[in-house]
Design a protein around this motif. Structure first.
Motif, mmCIF file in Angstrom:
data_model
loop_
_atom_site.group_PDB
_atom_site.id
_atom_site.type_symbol
_atom_site.label_atom_id
_atom_site.label_comp_id
_atom_site.label_asym_id
_atom_site.label_seq_id
_atom_site.Cartn_x
_atom_site.Cartn_y
_atom_site.Cartn_z
ATOM 1 N N ALA A 39 18.254 11.051 91.326
ATOM 2 C CA ALA A 39 18.365 10.017 90.404
ATOM 3 C C ALA A 39 19.524 10.666 89.357
ATOM 4 O O ALA A 39 19.430 11.935 89.179
ATOM 5 C CB ALA A 39 17.203 9.665 89.553
ATOM 6 N N ASP A 40 20.344 9.822 88.863
ATOM 7 C CA ASP A 40 21.443 10.231 87.697
ATOM 8 C C ASP A 40 22.169 11.417 88.250
ATOM 9 O O ASP A 40 22.652 11.963 87.326
ATOM 10 C CB ASP A 40 20.688 10.654 86.544
ATOM 11 C CG ASP A 40 19.836 9.482 85.804
ATOM 12 O OD1 ASP A 40 20.365 8.310 85.993
ATOM 13 O OD2 ASP A 40 18.957 9.627 85.249
ATOM 14 N N THR A 41 22.416 11.471 89.445
ATOM 15 C CA THR A 41 23.333 12.495 89.924
ATOM 16 C C THR A 41 24.706 11.612 90.627
ATOM 17 O O THR A 41 24.292 10.514 91.153
ATOM 18 C CB THR A 41 23.013 13.660 90.759
ATOM 19 O OG1 THR A 41 22.481 12.995 91.861
ATOM 20 C CG2 THR A 41 21.950 14.097 90.056
ATOM 21 N N ALA A 42 25.790 12.221 91.257
ATOM 22 C CA ALA A 42 26.750 11.723 91.777
ATOM 23 C C ALA A 42 27.257 12.545 92.879
ATOM 24 O O ALA A 42 27.182 13.676 92.935
ATOM 25 C CB ALA A 42 27.903 11.093 90.718
ATOM 26 N N CYS A 43 28.000 12.150 93.740
ATOM 27 C CA CYS A 43 28.917 12.818 94.866
ATOM 28 C C CYS A 43 30.104 11.779 95.104
ATOM 29 O O CYS A 43 30.177 10.727 94.681
ATOM 30 C CB CYS A 43 27.997 12.813 96.142
ATOM 31 S SG CYS A 43 27.573 11.542 97.077
ATOM 32 N N ALA A 44 30.863 12.571 95.762
ATOM 33 C CA ALA A 44 32.261 11.819 96.268
ATOM 34 C C ALA A 44 32.622 12.164 97.556
ATOM 35 O O ALA A 44 32.466 13.021 98.140
ATOM 36 C CB ALA A 44 33.340 12.234 95.427
ATOM 37 N N ALA A 45 33.284 11.066 98.153
ATOM 38 C CA ALA A 45 33.751 11.012 99.359
ATOM 39 C C ALA A 45 35.329 10.868 99.424
ATOM 40 O O ALA A 45 35.864 10.335 98.532
ATOM 41 C CB ALA A 45 33.285 9.777 100.313
ATOM 42 N N GLN A 46 35.906 11.813 100.319
ATOM 43 C CA GLN A 46 37.426 11.760 100.256
ATOM 44 C C GLN A 46 37.923 11.083 101.190
ATOM 45 O O GLN A 46 37.649 11.040 102.420
ATOM 46 C CB GLN A 46 37.897 13.397 100.423
ATOM 47 C CG GLN A 46 37.163 14.337 99.473
ATOM 48 C CD GLN A 46 37.778 14.176 97.865
ATOM 49 O OE1 GLN A 46 39.052 13.628 97.706
ATOM 50 N NE2 GLN A 46 36.819 14.133 97.102
ATOM 51 N N VAL A 47 39.101 10.378 100.836
ATOM 52 C CA VAL A 47 39.886 9.529 101.857
ATOM 53 C C VAL A 47 41.237 10.085 101.884
ATOM 54 O O VAL A 47 41.951 10.292 100.676
ATOM 55 C CB VAL A 47 39.665 8.103 101.456
ATOM 56 C CG1 VAL A 47 40.396 7.101 102.689
ATOM 57 C CG2 VAL A 47 38.114 7.534 101.481
ATOM 58 N N ARG A 48 41.886 9.882 103.046
ATOM 59 C CA ARG A 48 43.260 10.050 103.156
ATOM 60 C C ARG A 48 44.094 8.918 103.589
ATOM 61 O O ARG A 48 43.578 8.305 104.628
ATOM 62 C CB ARG A 48 43.584 11.483 104.015
ATOM 63 C CG ARG A 48 45.081 11.571 104.395
ATOM 64 C CD ARG A 48 45.210 12.990 105.245
ATOM 65 N NE ARG A 48 44.831 14.413 104.599
ATOM 66 C CZ ARG A 48 44.793 15.506 105.087
ATOM 67 N NH1 ARG A 48 45.175 15.369 106.429
ATOM 68 N NH2 ARG A 48 44.332 16.407 104.452
#
Length: 585
Positions: free
Chosen positions: A90-99
């Motif tokens: 909860a209250d955390t984030a992550c990121a996916a990379q797109v090319r």
């Protein structure tokens, strides 16, 4: 008793506390509505990021990401172990990379799909992906440059190849060269392309001059070194060299002085000698001689050969003893001074170094009175657009008599005369010698539709003193009709599209040109003219169909106008455009 009350109080309090501390479910939230990669050169790549935030109170299971609706494979996922197959607190984030790595030019769209362990309504989410690939494209025109025939060793004509950047990215041309057996016969005279960057839709010019080294056909290919593929068929230069051979051309081929009063002398007539060959031409002598039947005796009309020669005064200006280079010319003059009112003749004999050793120019003349001949017999000027500039038409006024013809006045008569214009300075300023002519110019400039009629009156000193010539023309105009005048795209969902058509028709009798078609207003950025009528000429009763494609990028009610400009006036025709865009599902 006190202990019992404490237990009684503690139980409901514990229930209340447990209820208030029950965690909220996981809530996945993407940080943006669109990943826009902007413009990327084909063959290059750009990276973007989709950031996922868990705004709930429970842990979020991130099951995976995928690319969907990618028809050309321009988008790909970069492995992101920190945001795939994980438990996002909860209250955390992550990121996916797109090319975004396009291989072809154009606009590319796809969607990034996210699957999580969130409740059903939030389990699957998509994020639009947008990119525009740009690339240069080299084009060349014309495909073949045909040069005029040129003499070996002499500089011939000049022609140009135009190179175009038909792509969407800057094009750099590093060099232009020639290849082939005839490469030495063409000289690159002006190179405005090498070491230059061409923006999209720009062009540059490379000029070549043909200087043949031998006779016969010569060919060479134009090669271009650039940062875009060369045309499949390179432009070809073709020319023909010719050997050095002199050739005499005489203009005119015959001098007819017409009819002239005895005792008068005609205006001298110019005779031009020109070397139409490709080698030097020597002019040895020019003289006036009598016909062979008159030599040493009197001919059938009583003239001695010397009298015939004397009837044609001759003056050499710059021909005898001169060597004419190819395409060079010289001039001499001959006049007519008759002795009797009967036909006489003589010859101008020219000796030179060309294959045919001599040329002869017949001279004839006779005498009567001046006569006027008009050609054509009437001026039918055809159809002309109302308000247009019209075009000039020539009327030939010829003196078919033997004395000077004086044109005293030319004027237009009739109720429609104001719709015609007359230019006759070449006829009224000086007498017209026998056998000569002048030209009057007439232009039709109608101010209304329909037939127009007038008369041209010519006042002169010949037999009838005046002649009248019928002049007529028809005024025409153009009128543009657009159907429909209102295009309603109705309801279209965001990122979807709808195409509507309209017809442009010329209802007039004269041609018109559609100069431009432009969409204005709030709707402009979401409409593309997929079929355009701009820069097209419509003949009378001809039509053209234009198509507009509406693909909204935002939701809401949109409107605007399609403005159509023609060469018929400064005010454009307007078509109302309406649409309602719904948000993407």
């Amino acid at each position: 008793m006190a202990l019992t009350m404490a237990v009684l109080v503690a139980v409901p309090l514990g229930i209340a506390i447990g209820y208030s501390l029950k965690p909220q479910p996981a809530k996945p939230v993407l940080s943006s509505d669109l990943i826009d990669f902007g413009e990327v050169a084909a063959g290059q790549f750009e990276q973007g990021e989709a950031r996922l935030q868990n705004d709930g109170e429970a842990d979020l299971v991130v099951q995976g990401w995928s690319i969907i609706d990618d028809s050309v494979g321009a988008f790909s996922l970069i492995p992101s172990p920190g945001c795939t197959g994980i438990l996002l607190r909860a209250d955390t984030a992550c990121a996916a990379q797109v090319r975004y790595a396009p291989s072809t030019a154009g606009v590319h769209q796809a969607r990034l799909k996210l699957i999580t362990g969130a409740p059903d309504s939030l389990k699957t989410q998509t994020l639009p992906l947008l990119g525009r690939a740009i690339a240069p494209e080299l084009g060349a025109e014309p495909a073949v440059l045909s040069f005029d025939e040129a003499t070996v060793g002499y500089r011939g004509g000049r022609q140009s190849v135009f190179f175009h950047n038909r792509g969407s990215a800057p094009l750099t041309i590093s060099s232009v060269s020639l290849r082939g057996l005839g490469a030495a016969d063409f000289v690159l005279s002006d190179d405005q392309c090498s070491r230059r960057a061409l923006p999209p839709d720009a062009e540059c010019e490379v000029a070549f001059v043909f200087v043949p080294t031998t006779d016969g056909e010569r060919r060479a290919d134009v090669l271009v070194s650039a940062d875009a593929p060369s045309p499949s068929s390179p432009p070809v230069l073709i020319g023909r060299g010719r050997a050095q051979i002199p050739l005499l051309a005489l203009q005119p081929l015959r001098l007819d002085f017409g009819e002239l009063r005895i005792g008068d002398q005609s205006s001298p007539q110019r005779v031009t000698l020109r070397n139409d060959g490709n080698g030097p031409l020597d002019i040895r002598s020019i003289r006036v001689t009598a016909p062979e039947t008159s030599a040493g005796s009197r001919d059938r009309i009583g003239f001695h050969a010397d009298d015939l020669v004397a009837s044609f005064p001759f003056e050499d200006v710059d021909c005898v003893g001169k060597s004419l280079a190819p395409e060079q010319a010289c001039t001499f003059w001959v006049a007519f001074q008759p002795k009797l009112e009967q036909p006489v003749g003589a010859l101008v004999q020219i000796d030179h170094s060309a294959a045919a050793s001599a040329h002869r120019l017949p001279l004839v003349g006779t005498g009567t009175a001046p006569h006027l001949a008009l050609s054509p017999a009437q001026m039918a000027l055809g159809e002309t657009a109302v308000g247009g500039p019209g075009s000039w038409h020539s009327l030939d006024l010829k003196n078919t008599g033997n004395a000077d013809l004086n044109i005293e006045r030319l004027r237009l008569l009739g109720t429609d005369a104001r719709h015609f214009e007359l230019s006759a300075d070449g006829c009224t300023r000086a007498p017209i010698p026998a056998g000569q002519s002048c030209s009057a110019q007439i232009r039709f400039r109608p101010r209304r539709d329909g037939p127009h009629r007038a008369q041209l009156e010519v006042v002169h000193n010949a037999d009838d003193r005046r002649d009248r010539l019928a002049v007529n023309g028809i005024g025409t105009s153009a009128r543009l009709s657009v159907e429909p005048r209102r295009l309603d795209f109705s309801t279209v969902r965001q990122w979807q599209q709808r195409t509507l058509s309209l017809t442009l028709r010329n209802l007039g009798r004269a041609p018109l040109t559609i100069q431009s078609m432009m969409v204005t207003g709030h709707i402009a950025e979401d409409i593309v003219l997929t079929q355009d009528c701009a820069q097209r000429q419509l003949a009378a009763r001809q039509s053209c169909v234009a198509q507009l494609r509406f693909s909204p990028s935002r939701a809401g009610a949109l409107n605007g106008k399609l403005k159509i400009r023609t060469d018929q006036g400064p005010t454009p025709l307007e078509v109302e455009l309406l649409a309602t865009a719904l948000a993407a599902e």
